[in-house]
Design a protein around this motif. Structure first.
Motif, short mmCIF file in Angstrom:
data_model
loop_
_atom_site.label_atom_id
_atom_site.label_comp_id
_atom_site.label_asym_id
_atom_site.label_seq_id
_atom_site.Cartn_x
_atom_site.Cartn_y
_atom_site.Cartn_z
N LEU A 110 0.83 -1.20 0.00
CA LEU A 110 0.00 0.00 0.00
C LEU A 110 0.86 1.25 0.00
CD1 LEU A 110 -2.70 1.47 0.21
CD2 LEU A 110 -2.63 1.12 2.68
N TYR A 111 1.94 1.26 0.79
CA TYR A 111 2.86 2.39 0.81
C TYR A 111 3.47 2.61 -0.57
CZ TYR A 111 6.99 5.19 1.82
OH TYR A 111 7.96 6.16 1.78
N TRP A 112 3.85 1.51 -1.22
CA TRP A 112 4.46 1.62 -2.56
C TRP A 112 3.43 2.08 -3.59
CZ3 TRP A 112 3.10 -1.24 -6.93
CH2 TRP A 112 3.93 -1.07 -8.05
N LEU A 113 2.21 1.52 -3.52
CA LEU A 113 1.18 1.83 -4.50
C LEU A 113 0.65 3.25 -4.33
CD1 LEU A 113 -0.71 0.67 -6.76
CD2 LEU A 113 -2.30 0.03 -4.92
N GLY A 114 0.42 3.66 -3.10
CA GLY A 114 -0.09 5.00 -2.84
C GLY A 114 -1.52 5.24 -3.27
N ARG A 115 -2.32 4.16 -3.38
CA ARG A 115 -3.71 4.29 -3.81
C ARG A 115 -4.64 3.52 -2.87
NH1 ARG A 115 -4.86 5.55 -9.01
NH2 ARG A 115 -6.94 5.82 -8.10
N PRO A 116 -4.85 4.02 -1.67
CA PRO A 116 -5.76 3.33 -0.74
C PRO A 116 -7.17 3.16 -1.28
CG PRO A 116 -4.48 5.01 0.41
CD PRO A 116 -4.23 5.19 -1.06
N SER A 117 -7.63 4.11 -2.11
CA SER A 117 -9.01 4.03 -2.62
C SER A 117 -9.22 2.85 -3.56
CB SER A 117 -9.37 5.34 -3.35
OG SER A 117 -8.63 5.49 -4.54
N VAL A 118 -8.14 2.30 -4.08
CA VAL A 118 -8.22 1.13 -4.95
C VAL A 118 -7.93 -0.15 -4.16
CG1 VAL A 118 -7.21 -0.04 -6.95
CG2 VAL A 118 -7.59 2.44 -7.00
N PHE A 119 -6.87 -0.10 -3.37
CA PHE A 119 -6.40 -1.31 -2.70
C PHE A 119 -7.37 -1.80 -1.61
CE2 PHE A 119 -3.67 -3.29 0.65
CZ PHE A 119 -3.32 -4.42 -0.07
N LEU A 120 -7.80 -0.89 -0.73
CA LEU A 120 -8.64 -1.32 0.40
C LEU A 120 -10.00 -1.84 -0.05
CD1 LEU A 120 -7.75 1.44 3.04
CD2 LEU A 120 -6.77 -0.84 2.77
N PRO A 121 -10.72 -1.16 -0.96
CA PRO A 121 -11.99 -1.72 -1.43
C PRO A 121 -11.83 -3.03 -2.19
CG PRO A 121 -11.95 0.63 -1.82
CD PRO A 121 -10.56 0.24 -1.42
N SER A 122 -10.70 -3.21 -2.88
CA SER A 122 -10.47 -4.48 -3.58
C SER A 122 -10.36 -5.64 -2.60
CB SER A 122 -9.19 -4.39 -4.42
OG SER A 122 -9.30 -3.40 -5.44
N CYS A 123 -9.66 -5.40 -1.50
CA CYS A 123 -9.60 -6.42 -0.45
C CYS A 123 -10.99 -6.70 0.10
CB CYS A 123 -8.68 -5.96 0.68
SG CYS A 123 -6.94 -5.78 0.21
N PHE A 225 -21.27 -4.93 -2.08
CA PHE A 225 -21.89 -3.71 -2.61
C PHE A 225 -21.20 -2.46 -2.08
CE2 PHE A 225 -24.99 -0.29 -1.88
CZ PHE A 225 -25.31 0.02 -3.20
N VAL A 226 -20.95 -2.43 -0.76
CA VAL A 226 -20.30 -1.27 -0.15
C VAL A 226 -18.87 -1.10 -0.68
CG1 VAL A 226 -19.50 -0.27 2.03
CG2 VAL A 226 -21.74 -1.34 1.90
N ALA A 227 -18.18 -2.22 -0.98
CA ALA A 227 -16.82 -2.15 -1.51
C ALA A 227 -16.77 -1.38 -2.82
CB ALA A 227 -16.26 -3.56 -1.71
N VAL A 228 -17.73 -1.61 -3.69
CA VAL A 228 -17.79 -0.89 -4.97
C VAL A 228 -18.00 0.60 -4.73
CG1 VAL A 228 -19.04 -0.63 -7.14
CG2 VAL A 228 -18.62 -2.93 -6.21
N CYS A 229 -18.89 0.94 -3.82
CA CYS A 229 -19.14 2.35 -3.50
C CYS A 229 -17.89 3.01 -2.92
CB CYS A 229 -20.29 2.47 -2.51
SG CYS A 229 -21.88 1.86 -3.12
#
Length: 490
Positions: A110-123, A225-229
């Motif tokens: 996550l530190y390397w990617l720098g995109r929490p809005s993508v990584f966390l909802p994907s998980c 559903f919430v993950a997509v939002c």
């Protein structure tokens, strides 16, 4: 604030006496006209808080998906899967194996990617799917595998969320924001029981499925559903969040830089350097050991419906009775964290919360009176107020180095889950309905965690005195230390 230009990249660097901040081109031009505008800062914080609040929903679903097996237990889960002996405890604990394994690599990524809005909802999408599929298991092996992989998918979320908020909020704002995201724990315990009581009562036999299977289907689907939002709501980091204006981006960066640490540095150490910095700092391991003991003391939460059922009521009433203690716990957590931020103190509030929880354990040990035992559940549930102050304290302690913080949070949260694994076996059926041995173990471990963090409190106070002494010497010598303005919150 002075400005330096990078001739190679065109980026601009802001420099003060004790920090340098690398920011994208076009950002700092706006800083001077907005930095002193308190209304703009309040507007930025409102916007951030509104979007960060989605984490409360995510965290609520995270714990609902993790703990729904304890609700399913009251409606035939063990009988339908033919569980025997310690198999149910193993199903609870196996989740934390994958959970521990994923913590550090996920936060480094996550530190390397720098995109929490993508990584966390994907998980979140992945764990929602696994949770829903738990409903189709027919035996012990299937349930163990589902819970094992659920731990892998859920592992990145909490340390990732803590890292995310540490990159946006100042030190005296962190405890309240940690509470904002962490209050999903008591909320999930409260509303998870309410939702479960409705599903378990109304869905039995629908489409030929047992009600506990519907519990997994419904709650897992809501999570997906919430993950997509969440992908469209969560922020990234101050320098790459697209829905911020240039003025807001500059303000977000500069206010952290003025907070007395270097969190605003965008070109910081690598993930590997952060790993080494974390593993070589004894404070990380001290916090981890204390957290292991703390989570073992909090293991009662996974058995809360079972403890409620010892009062002799049916499944629906037992689940409904679980909600009020956790509702009060949520209110208490917000109040304690807000006061902790206001006073800029941590340990005293953590210790007070643990003291109230220990009193609840003692009441349950001493009596089987229904009213007294229900009152003890209210006292025990207050443990999460101190838990949230703890995480605000951890973020404060390591906030100066983002790469190190990402790994430190992952180590503490990951290895600390050993307490959850051990705690799964503390509440053995043969020790019920009094569970005196279980409560005794919790009293012992909560005492250990409180004592260990008392030692950390004294150590950080000593470090603050050393920093103050260096500053005084620096002023006398005409050269100030690089730690000017920074103090550990204790």
């Amino acid at each position: 604030m002075s400005v330096l230009n990078d001739s190679k990249t065109g980026d601009t660097t802001s420099a003060s006496d004790d920090f340098r901040v690398k920011v994208p081109p076009g950002v700092l031009e706006h800083a001077t006209c907005t930095r002193d505008d308190l209304e703009v800062e309040r507007k930025l914080l409102r916007k951030l808080d509104l979007r960060m609040s989605i984490i409360v929903v995510i965290f609520t679903l995270n714990y609902i998906d993790r703990s729904n097996v304890s609700n399913a237990r009251l409606q035939g889960f063990e009988q339908d899967l033919h569980l025997q002996g310690q198999q149910y405890a193993t199903i609870l604990s196996i989740l934390f194996i994958g959970y521990i394994i994923m913590q550090v690599p996920a936060n480094m990524f996550l530190y390397w990617l720098g995109r929490p809005s993508v990584f966390l909802p994907s998980c979140m999408l992945v764990w929602g799917a696994i949770s829903a599929l738990t409903g189709i298991t027919t035996n012990y092996t299937g349930a163990v595998l589902a819970r094992f992989f659920l731990g892998f998918a859920e592992g990145p979320f909490y340390p990732g969320s803590l890292y995310l908020i540490s990159r946006w909020y100042k030190r005296d704002e962190l405890a309240l924001r940690v509470t904002l995201i962490s209050c999903g724990i008591p909320i999930s315990n409260a509303f998870g029981s309410l939702i479960a009581s409705g599903i378990l009562q109304g869905m039995q036999g629908k489409l030929g499925q047992a009600a506990w299977r519907w519990l997994f289907y419904v709650e897992g689907s809501i999570t997906m559903f919430v993950a997509v939002c969440a992908m469209f709501i969560l922020p990234d980091l101050p320098h790459n969040t697209k829905w911020l204006s240039p003025e807001e981006r500059a303000l977000a960066i500069s206010r952290l830089a003025e907070d007395g640490d270097s969190r605003a540095e965008l070109l910081d150490k690598t993930s590997v350097q952060g790993l080494w910095g974390a593993v070589s700092d004894w404070k990380v391991w001290w916090f981890t050991a204390a957290y292991i003991a703390q989570l073992l003391a909090q293991s009662f939460a996974a058995y809360f419906p079972t403890l409620s059922a010892t009062m002799g009521y049916n499944t629906t009433v037992s689940l409904l009775l679980c909600a009020p203690p956790w509702m009060l716990s949520t209110i208490a957590a917000f109040a304690l964290s807000r006061y902790s931020d206001k006073k800029q103190k941590r340990y005293i509030y953590f210790a007070a919360s643990n003291g109230i929880t220990a009193l609840g354990f003692i009441v349950s040990v001493c009596t089987m009176n229904t009213a007294a035992r229900y009152f003890s559940l209210f006292l025990m549930a207050q443990v999460y107020a101190g838990y949230m102050v703890f995480w605000g304290w951890v973020n404060n302690t390591f906030a100066g180095e983002p790469a190190k913080l990402a790994v430190a949070v992952a180590i503490i949260n990951g290895l600390g889950s050993i307490g959850n694994i051990s705690g799964s076996y503390v509440w053995q059926t043969q020790w019920g309905p009094t569970y005196r041995y279980s409560y005794a173990a919790c009293i012992a471990t909560i005492s250990v965690s409180t004592g260990m963090l008392g030692v950390m409190h004294l150590h950080l106070k000593r470090l603050n005195k050393h920093i103050a002494r260096e500053e005084r010497n620096g002023r006398d010598d005409g050269a100030l230390s690089g730690t000017v303005g920074f103090r550990y919150l204790v």
